[in-house]
Design an enzyme around this catalytic site. Structure first.
Site, mmCIF file in Angstrom:
data_model
loop_
_atom_site.group_PDB
_atom_site.id
_atom_site.type_symbol
_atom_site.label_atom_id
_atom_site.label_comp_id
_atom_site.label_asym_id
_atom_site.label_seq_id
_atom_site.Cartn_x
_atom_site.Cartn_y
_atom_site.Cartn_z
ATOM 1 N N SER A 137 -3.805 -10.291 4.935
ATOM 2 C CA SER A 137 -3.922 -9.441 3.751
ATOM 3 C C SER A 137 -2.507 -9.138 3.276
ATOM 4 O O SER A 137 -1.745 -8.483 3.980
ATOM 5 C CB SER A 137 -4.669 -8.153 4.129
ATOM 6 O OG SER A 137 -4.662 -7.245 3.050
ATOM 7 N N LYS A 163 -5.610 -13.037 1.438
ATOM 8 C CA LYS A 163 -6.121 -11.978 0.557
ATOM 9 C C LYS A 163 -4.930 -11.374 -0.165
ATOM 10 O O LYS A 163 -3.943 -10.982 0.455
ATOM 11 C CB LYS A 163 -6.850 -10.958 1.419
ATOM 12 C CG LYS A 163 -7.177 -9.644 0.750
ATOM 13 C CD LYS A 163 -8.213 -8.899 1.583
ATOM 14 C CE LYS A 163 -7.821 -7.460 1.800
ATOM 15 N NZ LYS A 163 -8.848 -6.711 2.550
ATOM 16 N N LYS A 165 -3.566 -8.486 -2.699
ATOM 17 C CA LYS A 165 -3.851 -7.186 -3.307
ATOM 18 C C LYS A 165 -3.468 -7.239 -4.786
ATOM 19 O O LYS A 165 -2.409 -7.765 -5.143
ATOM 20 C CB LYS A 165 -3.044 -6.096 -2.609
ATOM 21 C CG LYS A 165 -3.445 -5.887 -1.156
ATOM 22 C CD LYS A 165 -4.793 -5.179 -1.057
ATOM 23 C CE LYS A 165 -5.105 -4.845 0.401
ATOM 24 N NZ LYS A 165 -6.376 -4.097 0.519
ATOM 25 N N ASP A 191 -8.105 -8.410 -3.622
ATOM 26 C CA ASP A 191 -8.641 -7.082 -3.253
ATOM 27 C C ASP A 191 -7.996 -6.041 -4.162
ATOM 28 O O ASP A 191 -6.770 -5.891 -4.183
ATOM 29 C CB ASP A 191 -8.337 -6.780 -1.779
ATOM 30 C CG ASP A 191 -8.971 -5.459 -1.294
ATOM 31 O OD1 ASP A 191 -9.647 -4.781 -2.098
ATOM 32 O OD2 ASP A 191 -8.781 -5.126 -0.108
ATOM 33 N N GLU A 216 -12.694 -8.411 -3.899
ATOM 34 C CA GLU A 216 -13.071 -7.269 -3.065
ATOM 35 C C GLU A 216 -12.890 -5.957 -3.832
ATOM 36 O O GLU A 216 -11.840 -5.710 -4.415
ATOM 37 C CB GLU A 216 -12.196 -7.284 -1.800
ATOM 38 C CG GLU A 216 -12.527 -6.214 -0.774
ATOM 39 C CD GLU A 216 -11.715 -6.389 0.524
ATOM 40 O OE1 GLU A 216 -11.176 -7.500 0.751
ATOM 41 O OE2 GLU A 216 -11.597 -5.431 1.289
ATOM 42 N N ASP A 241 -16.060 -3.258 0.186
ATOM 43 C CA ASP A 241 -15.353 -2.659 1.319
ATOM 44 C C ASP A 241 -15.656 -1.151 1.281
ATOM 45 O O ASP A 241 -16.621 -0.680 1.905
ATOM 46 C CB ASP A 241 -13.850 -2.974 1.186
ATOM 47 C CG ASP A 241 -12.947 -2.296 2.203
ATOM 48 O OD1 ASP A 241 -13.427 -1.476 2.997
ATOM 49 O OD2 ASP A 241 -11.722 -2.564 2.201
ATOM 50 N N LYS A 265 -15.766 -2.710 8.334
ATOM 51 C CA LYS A 265 -14.748 -2.009 9.106
ATOM 52 C C LYS A 265 -15.499 -0.954 9.896
ATOM 53 O O LYS A 265 -16.129 -0.066 9.304
ATOM 54 C CB LYS A 265 -13.737 -1.317 8.183
ATOM 55 C CG LYS A 265 -12.854 -2.272 7.388
ATOM 56 C CD LYS A 265 -11.913 -1.517 6.462
ATOM 57 C CE LYS A 265 -11.070 -2.486 5.646
ATOM 58 N NZ LYS A 265 -10.346 -1.814 4.544
ATOM 59 N N GLY A 293 -9.506 -4.947 8.152
ATOM 60 C CA GLY A 293 -8.487 -4.334 9.002
ATOM 61 C C GLY A 293 -7.923 -3.105 8.329
ATOM 62 O O GLY A 293 -8.058 -2.922 7.116
#
Ligand code: OSB
Ligand code: MG
Length: 372
Positions: A137, A163, A165, A191, A216, A241, A265, A293
């Site tokens: 990530s 991933k 951001k 995400d 996400e 998420d 998670k 995570g």
């Protein structure tokens, strides 16, 4: 199993590089570790994944500390539990929210129960894999060039998913640049951590043509209805998420069509019992899941690895090796990755790694010992 003592410790652990998401940035983690001691003297560790500030969920390390001390630990200390699967319901009774605080205790009890059974946690919870596929990530970078650099390095290091951001202004152009530089076959996803609203549908529709594995949590942290509206307009699967805080919310997502993938998670959903229930529900509903995570230390990572060894964790998780985050982790051995896979520890009862308690003592900034 009867837990007689829970020791809370806050440690400080500097990240190798700052981690920035649309709602905030972290340089140094303040991590809440729990050491649970059973009546037989057995000890297991767990970690609370709450962050430093309430930018991911309403919980923080400070609210979790308070909730564990005042309400959650007193529910379990000195009481007999035949199985850790019964702890979650006990913690739900008349205590609303505080999922990460509940999870820290509940997961520690799963770890302790596995230890007492002489079984590796991964097998104790029904995990079947011997190694798990790993993604990275990447926090929001200073420029598209930096992003491409980091993403290329990650793919070369063997990561099976990258991933990225995103936030308004650092989205379509940045993902387009990454896609062009890394090629059509690169396993990329984005995400947003709630940075958009339905008014941004044009931006999100522009991402739709970039071959992402998923997008996400683009919309609000507690939203399901608007995500359903958005999913109708996109062919890229939405992955939820923040919005999935329980089995009920996972069922709502499927009923409403708010997304097609779930990032599980355990901390966010109140622990392993709910995680297992969501896993099983998603399996029968044909919803792939992967393990998210929260920049965990090696202790929290052990629980993520065990969870990700379950059969419906068919997508690579945000379960990077220790060296991606820390100069030195607090567990022995540290978590490592080989060709994009992390080994599930199966030779040792409990969470599968030793905890370096001397090192922990040297970086502990506060302690609270809770007894039955
Ligand atoms: O949205 O998945 C997220 C970290 C902190 C808060 C939210 C998120 C994340 C990550 C980190 O993406 C993943 C990791 O632990 O490597
Ligand atoms: Mg996320």
């Amino acid at each position: 199993m009867r837990v007689e003592q829970i020791t809370l410790r806050e440690i400080r652990l500097a990240l190798k590089e700052p981690f920035r998401i649309s709602s905030g940035e972290v340089f140094e983690r303040r991590i809440l570790l729990l050491e649970l001691r059973d009546a037989s003297g057995a000890i297991e560790w767990s970690e609370c994944v709450a962050g430093e500030t309430p930018n991911y969920s309403s919980e923080t390390i400070d609210t979790a500390w308070l909730a564990i001390e005042q309400w959650i630990a007193p529910r379990v200390l000195g009481r007999d539990f035949v199985h850790p699967g019964t702890v979650h319901a006990e913690l739900e009774r008349d205590i609303r929210g505080h999922n990460m605080a509940k999870a820290a205790v509940e997961m520690g009890m799963w770890g302790l129960a596995a230890l007492l059974e002489g079984e590796a946690l991964a097998r104790f919870i029904g995990g079947t894999r011997t190694s798990i596929a790993t993604g990275i990530s990447l926090g929001i970078q200073a420029s598209p060039e930096m992003l491409i650099d980091k993403a290329r390095g990650a793919l070369e290091a063997g990561y099976r998913k990258v991933k990225i951001k995103i936030e308004p202004g650092r989205d379509v152009a940045w993902i387009t640049a990454a896609r062009r530089a890394l090629g059509d076959d690169a396993h990329l996803m984005a995400d947003a951590n709630n940075a958009y609203t339905l008014a941004d549908v044009d931006i999100l529709a522009a991402l739709d043509s970039l071959g992402l594995m998923m997008i996400e949590q683009p919309l609000a942290h507690d939203d399901l209805v608007r995500h359903a509206e958005l999913q109708k307009r996109l062919k890229t699967p939405l992955c939820l998420d923040e919005s999935i805080t329980s089995l009920d919310r996972a069922q709502d997502m499927v009923a409403l069509g708010s997304g097609r993938i779930i990032n599980i998670k355990a901390g966010r959903v109140g622990g392993l019992t709910q995680s297992l229930a969501i896993h099983d529900f998603c399996e029968v509903s044909q919803i792939p899941v992967w393990c998210g995570g929260m920049l965990e230390s090696g202790v929290g990572r052990a629980y993520n690895v065990a969870l990700a060894s379950l059969p419906n964790f068919t997508l690579p998780g945000d379960v990077s090796p220790s060296a991606r985050y820390w100069a030195h982790d607090i567990v022995d051995p540290e978590w490592t990755m080989d060709r994009g896979m992390v080994q599930v520890p199966l030779d040792k009862p409990g969470i599968g790694v030793d905890v370096d308690s001397e090192r922990i003592a040297s970086i502990t900034v506060r302690t609270s010992v809770l007894r039955a």
